[in-house]
Design an enzyme around this catalytic site. Sequence first.
Site, PDB file in Angstrom:
ATOM      1  CG  ASP A   1      -4.339   8.844  11.787  1.00  0.00           C
ATOM      2  OD1 ASP A   1      -5.240   9.733  11.966  1.00  0.00           O
ATOM      3  OD2 ASP A   1      -3.340   8.771  11.750  1.00  0.00           O
TER       4      ASP A   1
ATOM      5  CE  LYS B   1       3.709   3.278   8.243  1.00  0.00           C
ATOM      6  NZ  LYS B   1       3.389   4.103   9.414  1.00  0.00           N
TER       7      LYS B   1
ATOM      8  N   GLY C   1       0.654   5.476   0.725  1.00  0.00           N
ATOM      9  CA  GLY C   1      -0.300   6.647   2.001  1.00  0.00           C
ATOM     10  C   GLY C   1       0.625   7.890   1.757  1.00  0.00           C
TER      11      GLY C   1
ATOM     12  CB  VAL D   1       3.761  -0.599   3.144  1.00  0.00           C
ATOM     13  CG1 VAL D   1       3.043  -1.251   4.745  1.00  0.00           C
ATOM     14  CG2 VAL D   1       3.318   0.996   4.377  1.00  0.00           C
TER      15      VAL D   1
ATOM     16  CG  PHE E   1       3.239   6.828   5.855  1.00  0.00           C
ATOM     17  CD1 PHE E   1       3.680   5.600   5.168  1.00  0.00           C
ATOM     18  CD2 PHE E   1       2.027   5.914   5.832  1.00  0.00           C
ATOM     19  CE1 PHE E   1       2.961   4.552   4.939  1.00  0.00           C
ATOM     20  CE2 PHE E   1       1.059   5.188   5.670  1.00  0.00           C
ATOM     21  CZ  PHE E   1       1.802   4.627   5.054  1.00  0.00           C
ATOM     22  N   GLY E   2       4.708   7.531   2.440  1.00  0.00           N
ATOM     23  CA  GLY E   2       5.242   6.424   1.763  1.00  0.00           C
ATOM     24  C   GLY E   2       4.502   5.667   1.405  1.00  0.00           C
TER      25      GLY E   2
ATOM     26  N   GLY F   1       0.909  -0.366   0.370  1.00  0.00           N
ATOM     27  CA  GLY F   1      -0.220   0.449   0.143  1.00  0.00           C
ATOM     28  C   GLY F   1       0.419   0.898  -0.399  1.00  0.00           C
TER      29      GLY F   1
END
Length: 687
Positions: free
Chosen positions: A497, A400, A381, A386, A383-384, A379
């Site tokens: 979150d 991650k 997102g 995975v 943040f970067g 995946g």
Amino acid sequence: MVILTVLPLALVMLLLPLAAIASGDPPWQHYCGSSGNYTAGSKYQANLQALAATLPSTASSSSPALFAKDAAGAGDAEPDRVFALTLRRGDTAANASSSSSSCADCASRALRDAQSVCPCSKEVAVYYDPCLLYFSGDDFLSSPANPAQVRLYDVDRSTRRGGGGADFVTLVRALLSYTMQWAVPYNSTGGDAAVRWYTTVRMDVVTPPLFSLMQCAPDMSGGDCRQCLQDLVGNTTFNGSVSGVRNIGARCGYRYDTYKFYGGEPKLRIGSLSEINSTAPPSPPPPPPVMETRSGRKKVLTVALLVPLIALCPVVIFCFAWIRRLRNHKSMLRKKDTMAREEVLKLWRLEESDSEFMLFDFSQIEDATSNFSEDKKLGEGGFGSVYKGQLPNGLEVAVKRLAAHSSQGLVEFKNEIQLIAKLQHTNLVNLRGCCIQGEENLLIYEYMPNKSLDFFIFDLKRAALLNWKIRLNIIEGITQGLLYLHKHSRLCIIHRDLKASNILLDRDMNPKISDFGLAKIFDSNDVQRNTKRVVGTYGYMAPEYASEGCFSLKSDVFSFGVLVLEIISGKRNAGFHQYGDFFNLLGYAWQLWKDGSWHELVDPSLVSEGQMMEIKKCMKVALLCVQENAVDRPTMSAVVKMLSSELKMLPEPKQPAFFNVRVKHGELSNTAPSSINDVTITIVNGR
């Protein structure tokens, strides 16, 4: 001793004019400072008595009599000196015949009242409707500081209005910005020194209209006055239930309200919002025309040739200086980055000493993920990305890889290491280790073969694989994980979150809460905290947190309630979907609950299982968790009990927080932006 105590006070009373001694309205506010007290018969009191005689006289001699400042005890030791000022509101200058005596009376009366409201205090401010007085042992007259600030909110819900659909708080901010622009014109040359830095405005965009006033002490510079007013506006909390605010200090202040609280006609009127942007403050007059002569033309030609050459020199110098500064800046950033990484590594080694966590080499992770191949990507997102990986011992992991531009930077990276290393629970994801090398920041977790909750519940085909038994197990697992974070872990943690994409599922579909980059350690004695940096995902954020930055354990409870409604319905709370008259799932669920049609919310794949009463109980618990007021929401301990109780034993929920309610007839209210792709959002606010 009695005579020594009474005599100075008697002298002060004799020095005051009769008009000041006469009864009048009490001050609407006063301020007793923390500079300490003076004693009866002290030098400070003697200097204060001297000011009681001279300041009214100084005020009455100014023209117009709106402002006066004075000091006593110039030759005394620093603790015995006294400094004071008095300032009348600008609209009182219109009555020139009485302004002189009024200003003197105000100074006299304020000095008398100061003795009453703050006995023997060395720092006092007294605020009346038309005037103020402030004295202190500190030399504030030589500084642009604005001491003795007080604020009063006029809360009157009957005056709340929409202004033709415009947001009331937005209009107030626009009014204050416009008033400030004219109170301190950017191009102003000053004018009458006694009445400058003052204006009044009427805004007719709303009904009833809004009135505002801003004023600074006339001895301030334009820049100091503007900064003073900006600071006051910046420390005010605005909301729709506040119809008026007085925010004032010794040297500047402002006020707005729904009625005309000042005398005379307003200096400016705002008839439409377009006027705010189209109208500019006055500019200075243009320079006189230059006479065209032969020698003048020659001079102009010479100047025209020399100016570009002269101007080019500083440009070249500036370019060299800028390049050098840029290099130094990059070097400093690299140094800071190295220090931050060393700090993280030190923290990691501390955690590693008594845990099973590991510090990996980057080459190990490259081999485990086949050099971060696309086939291994699980995946992506904000943040970067995975990736799935397999260590030499056969252990499967999820890696991650934080992007260089990631909003979840080194601070969140460190935060996750510090927190999750101390947390051990079956419903929390297990962090195996990390890697820090060069520009690479990697977190290595246990691998969750069934990905995340949002992978299933928001897909029509995959959602059918989750029967009610599995969904209830997921709800109960998330409940236990949150209860551990809030109550039973070594630290009290607020996740901040919690959302479907941060709930991972193991081989047996057991839930594990992940992503602690935004989590906060919370003192169990605190009721709530405030932050200017609002982080999280719209649609899951509690209303008091998204709008005001207030967060508490009840913030996670709200997110949990949203999550349960999504699990029951298979629908996202925020996004492109619209449900009836509502933009979000909360409003839709609440309307169905009130109408007795709650079963329409349930995912169709669950209806045939015969567990509708159990589903109804979970929906009721969810609605209790998303109630508008945080105090009405249950704790996670109470949620655990509710899930094991009978439906009839549960209290009735109150209206939830409608973030994106669509009101009928096309009007919008209480709207807020929403994240349509579940990406974590960070917002920095000036409050």
